[in-house]
Motif scaffolding. Structure first.
Motif: not given
Length: 416
Positions: A73-76, A116-119, A121
């Protein structure tokens, strides 16, 4: 009986070694795309890898220290609508990375210091100008905010990233697919290879071909390349060129000299697993106290493994002959000046005490007013809400920077 004279070289005994298992980056689904780029970019802060993604294109950016198993689930970074084909960190700011995609766009991203802590975009800038997929990216080595992209439309574009605009468009030079494109040391020329079997040296600002017919090669080395394309990495400090076969399991390295036969085979690093891609650490990211002269980040199907190239030395003192002054992160010319024909030589730094960032990395500033004008002229009304959000973000970053400086000053005062 005649004795064969062996050429002396301090790099004759360079050896490669994979790191221990706990220093690898595990459980990463490396992209299965069949494309000839490195699929990996690395600097002293981060390692980035193109990964498989459903419903678009993505790449993962990890702090260099985040080794071990990476959670699914690590953000990309996932703003592209098609697969990502190439990524490259900016040489003048370790938090900035560019990506090119099958969706025909180039995007510029800013990665926060801790990762990153969240994706992510929304890119800082989106560069639209290619009509087919963009598979080659390369930042200018000395000019700040200049990026080259090449697409399957046989077009090379030079961007002023801060203004979000295509300044030079080379669309009549190449008759077929561009295989590769790179800058020379000061970024005054570009070399491209093309499917039409021609190498071209270009004047990037005039868009003209300087040299086209190379005639006879200086030397010829036969290599077994049955497994796939070769990814070359050249170190101008040592004169060593490393050839990594994509789909191969080896890294061959050669020393390039000024005298015939010019290219001298040194050795080969081999392992049992083939490489899907390869990242190459800038010189300032190496451990000089361990006589490390190169570090690769080898992509497997499900992991990334650092491979260290070392010159064996008994002394643990700094080896000056292995580390001449090397290219640092400071640009020598701004984008506008470079496009107005001002060249800048690389600004060199010493690695004697290891690389320490003495000055803040060159801040990535986008001329928002200019971008706004561009979007308005293209028929889109500027997004005032987005502008306010951006300004808020900038104020927050300035506050954080001020707090960091205040903290640093108080620490120094305590010491003294």
């Amino acid at each position: 009986m005649s004795r064969r004279v062996v050429r002396s070289s301090k790099f004759r005994h360079v050896f490669g070694q994979g790191v221990k298992a706990d220093q690898c980056y595990d459980d990463i689904r490396i992209s299965q795309m069949t494309w000839d780029s490195n699929f990996c970019s690395v600097n002293p802060k981060f390692v980035a890898m193109i990964v498989d993604a459903s419903g678009g294109g993505a790449f993962i950016v990890l702090p260099l220290s985040k080794t071990g198993r990476i959670d699914m689930s690590y953000p990309t970074v996932c703003g592209h609508t098609g697969p990502v084909l190439d990524i490259e960190f900016c040489p003048h700011n370790d938090n900035i990375i560019a990506s090119g995609s099958e969706d025909c766009s180039v995007m510029i991203w800013e990665i926060p210091d801790g990762g990153l802590t969240s994706p992510l975009t929304d890119p800082v800038v989106k560069l639209d100008g290619h009509s087919k997929r963009v598979g080659i990216l390369s930042w200018h080595p000395t000019a700040h905010n200049v990026l080259m992209s090449a697409g399957c439309d046989n077009v090379v574009i030079l961007w002023n990233v801060a203004r979000g605009e295509a300044v030079v468009r080379l669309d009549t030079v190449h008759t077929d697919l561009i295989y590769s494109a790179c800058w020379n040391r000061d970024g005054s020329q570009i070399l491209t290879s093309c499917k039409d079997k021609t190498l071209r040296v270009l004047d990037p600002r005039k868009g003209t071909v300087i040299i086209n017919n190379f005639g006879e090669p200086l030397t010829l080395q036969e290599l077994d390349t049955s497994s796939g394309v070769l990814l070359p990495f050249f170190d101008p400090d040592t004169g060593i060129v490393y050839l990594c076969g994509k789909g191969d399991s080896s890294i061959r390295y050669f020393e390039v000299t000024d005298e015939a036969p010019y290219v001298h085979y040194l050795s080969m690093y081999s392992s049992k697993d083939s490489q899907k891609g390869m990242g190459y650490m800038p010189k300032r990211g190496l451990e000089v106290n361990k006589c490390e002269i190169a570090r690769f980040y080898k992509l497997h199907e499900r992991k990334c493994e650092p491979v260290v190239m070392t010159v064996p030395r008994k002394s643990d003192l700094f080896q000056e002959d292995l580390y001449p002054d090397t290219i640092g992160p400071e640009p020598s010319v701004e984008a506008d000046d470079w496009f107005n024909n001002k060249d800048g030589q690389p600004i060199l730094i010493s690695l004697k005490d290891g690389f320490v960032a003495t000055t803040k990395a060159k801040e990535f500033k986008v001329h928002k007013s200019l971008l706004k004008t561009a979007s308005a002229s293209s028929g889109n009304q500027p997004d005032n809400n987005g502008e306010v959000q951006s300004l808020r973000k900038e104020v927050k970053q300035l506050k954080e920077a001020l707090e960091e400086l205040t903290k640093r000053v108080s620490e120094l005062e305590t010491k003294h």
